[in-house]
Design an enzyme around this catalytic site. Structure first.
Site, PDB file in Angstrom:
ATOM      1  N   SER A 125     -21.969   3.436  28.320  1.00 34.67           N
ATOM      2  CA  SER A 125     -21.611   2.595  27.188  1.00 34.67           C
ATOM      3  C   SER A 125     -22.371   3.067  25.946  1.00 34.67           C
ATOM      4  CB  SER A 125     -21.877   1.129  27.533  1.00 34.67           C
ATOM      5  OG  SER A 125     -21.370   0.256  26.543  1.00 34.67           O
ATOM      6  N   ARG A 186     -20.748 -13.632  22.742  1.00 32.27           N
ATOM      7  CA  ARG A 186     -20.830 -13.047  24.088  1.00 32.27           C
ATOM      8  C   ARG A 186     -19.557 -13.313  24.878  1.00 32.27           C
ATOM      9  NH1 ARG A 186     -23.129  -8.887  26.719  1.00 32.27           N
ATOM     10  NH2 ARG A 186     -23.534  -9.352  28.908  1.00 32.27           N
ATOM     11  N   ASP A 267     -10.346   0.819  30.759  1.00 32.54           N
ATOM     12  CA  ASP A 267     -11.316   0.441  29.733  1.00 32.54           C
ATOM     13  C   ASP A 267     -10.603   0.240  28.399  1.00 32.54           C
ATOM     14  OD1 ASP A 267     -13.457   0.174  27.976  1.00 32.54           O
ATOM     15  OD2 ASP A 267     -14.607   1.818  28.869  1.00 32.54           O
ATOM     16  N   HIS A 297     -14.479  -1.780  31.217  1.00 30.68           N
ATOM     17  CA  HIS A 297     -15.666  -1.155  30.647  1.00 30.68           C
ATOM     18  C   HIS A 297     -16.898  -1.379  31.506  1.00 30.68           C
ATOM     19  CE1 HIS A 297     -17.890   0.674  27.360  1.00 30.68           C
ATOM     20  NE2 HIS A 297     -18.786  -0.296  27.430  1.00 30.68           N
ATOM     21  N   ASP A 298     -16.951  -2.481  32.232  1.00 28.85           N
ATOM     22  CA  ASP A 298     -18.114  -2.799  33.068  1.00 28.85           C
ATOM     23  C   ASP A 298     -18.120  -2.069  34.405  1.00 28.85           C
ATOM     24  OD1 ASP A 298     -19.529  -4.382  31.371  1.00 28.85           O
ATOM     25  OD2 ASP A 298     -19.046  -6.288  32.316  1.00 28.85           O
TER      26      ASP A 298
END
Length: 323
Positions: A125, A186, A267, A297-298
């Site tokens: 990332s 968040r 992603d 993405h994680d």
């Protein structure tokens, strides 16, 4: 030299920041593994810190416990791991921070620790962005780079996501509700890190009425993520590191070290097409590895077996002692 337990350090540095001039900064870091082993720098997203994994003298789990430790892909029985807290992560630097600044910080830390050369830089990332900057700016000190889910530039769609997150925080500040603004930012971020496919599997239940208001199945999860994040982060740290992602820009041709680029097909923040373009333009030998994951993405945190295999292959050539 004999192996040492995990050791933390604090360094006072004078740095010329790319957008903010000379600043006095405090850099906190940790290294783990045998003192005479090849050195690997490990860096994660903007929420990652110096504590990558548990070790002798510090049993607290780190943020990448699945990949770092004795016998794991980044094997601290044969490699020495170095990680830092990102510049600005403590909220004490309220100025624009560039990924190039982070790369230069790492170079300065290596100077202060007496390390001339790095066997590998493994970044995921934001850490991949900084790794690309380090390879471009300090490539003579680096043997190889592993860049997971990080490109040479931010995608405009991802930058738009982050701009909305920063507006949430700015609104919270103006209304005297900083924690609520951070928590909401968040929650927006979690939607960009993950995928619709994962949410369809986990939260495929109809909305319910709660105290006269309809709530969807994912709201409890998102609100929990937001509360945990707001409890440990400052608004200044979030804003400046979020900006840093969007300020990132590196010419791939300047990266002349052997590079393994890892893309996640699902992603939405770092599209496969951007990483394909990166690999085609890199100045040194490179290869692209593509994973499929409902975690988007994680995936670098969640797809433990697949990431383990990729890292073992990429780091197999790390031999010799620390420089």
């Amino acid at each position: 030299m004999p192996a040492r337990p995990a050791r933390r350090f604090v360094l006072d540095l004078q740095l010329p920041l790319r957008h903010a001039g000379h600043r006095s900064v405090v850099v906190r870091g940790e290294w783990l593994g045998p003192a005479d082993a090849p050195l690997v720098v490990v860096a994660g997203g903007i929420s990652a810190n110096r504590h990558v994994a548990a070790g002798p003298g510090d049993a607290e789990p780190g943020w990448w416990e699945a990949q770092v430790g004795p016998g794991r892909a980044i094997d601290t029985a044969r490699l020495r791991v170095l990680a830092i807290d990102w510049l600005g992560a403590d909220g004490g630097l309220d100025a624009p921070i560039d990924s190039a600044d982070q790369a230069d910080v790492i170079a300065r830390v290596l100077d202060r620790l007496g390390v001339d050369r790095v066997a590998a830089f493994v970044g995921a990332s934001y850490g991949a962005m900084v790794g690309l900057q380090f390879a471009a700016r300090h490539g003579a000190r680096l043997d190889r780079l592993v860049a997971i889910s990080g490109a040479h530039r931010p995608h405009p769609y991802a930058s738009a996501w982050r701009a909305l997150q920063r507006q949430c925080v700015a609104l919270g500040r103006s209304e005297g509700a900083v924690s609520q603004g951070l928590a909401l930012a968040r929650q927006w971020a979690m939607l960009s890190y993950r995928t619709p496919e994962e949410f369809a599997e986990r939260f495929d239940s109809p909305a319910v009425i709660d105290d006269g208001v309809a709530r969807c199945a994912a709201e409890d999860y998102l609100e929990s993520c937001g509360r945990r994040y707001a409890a440990r982060w400052t608004s200044t740290a979030f804003l400046r590191l979020s900006e840093s992602i969007d300020l990132h820009c590196v010419d791939p041709a300047d990266v002349r070290v052997p590079t393994t680029v890892v893309a996640i097909q699902e992603d939405r923040l770092v599209p496969l097409s951007d990483l394909q373009a990166l690999v085609e333009s890199l100045g040194g030998g490179s290869r692209l590895c593509v994973l499929r994951s409902r975690f988007g993405h994680d995936a670098f945190l969640k797809e433990e077996a697949a990431v383990d295999a990729l890292l073992r292959d990429a780091l197999a050539a790390c031999t010799g002692g620390a420089a």
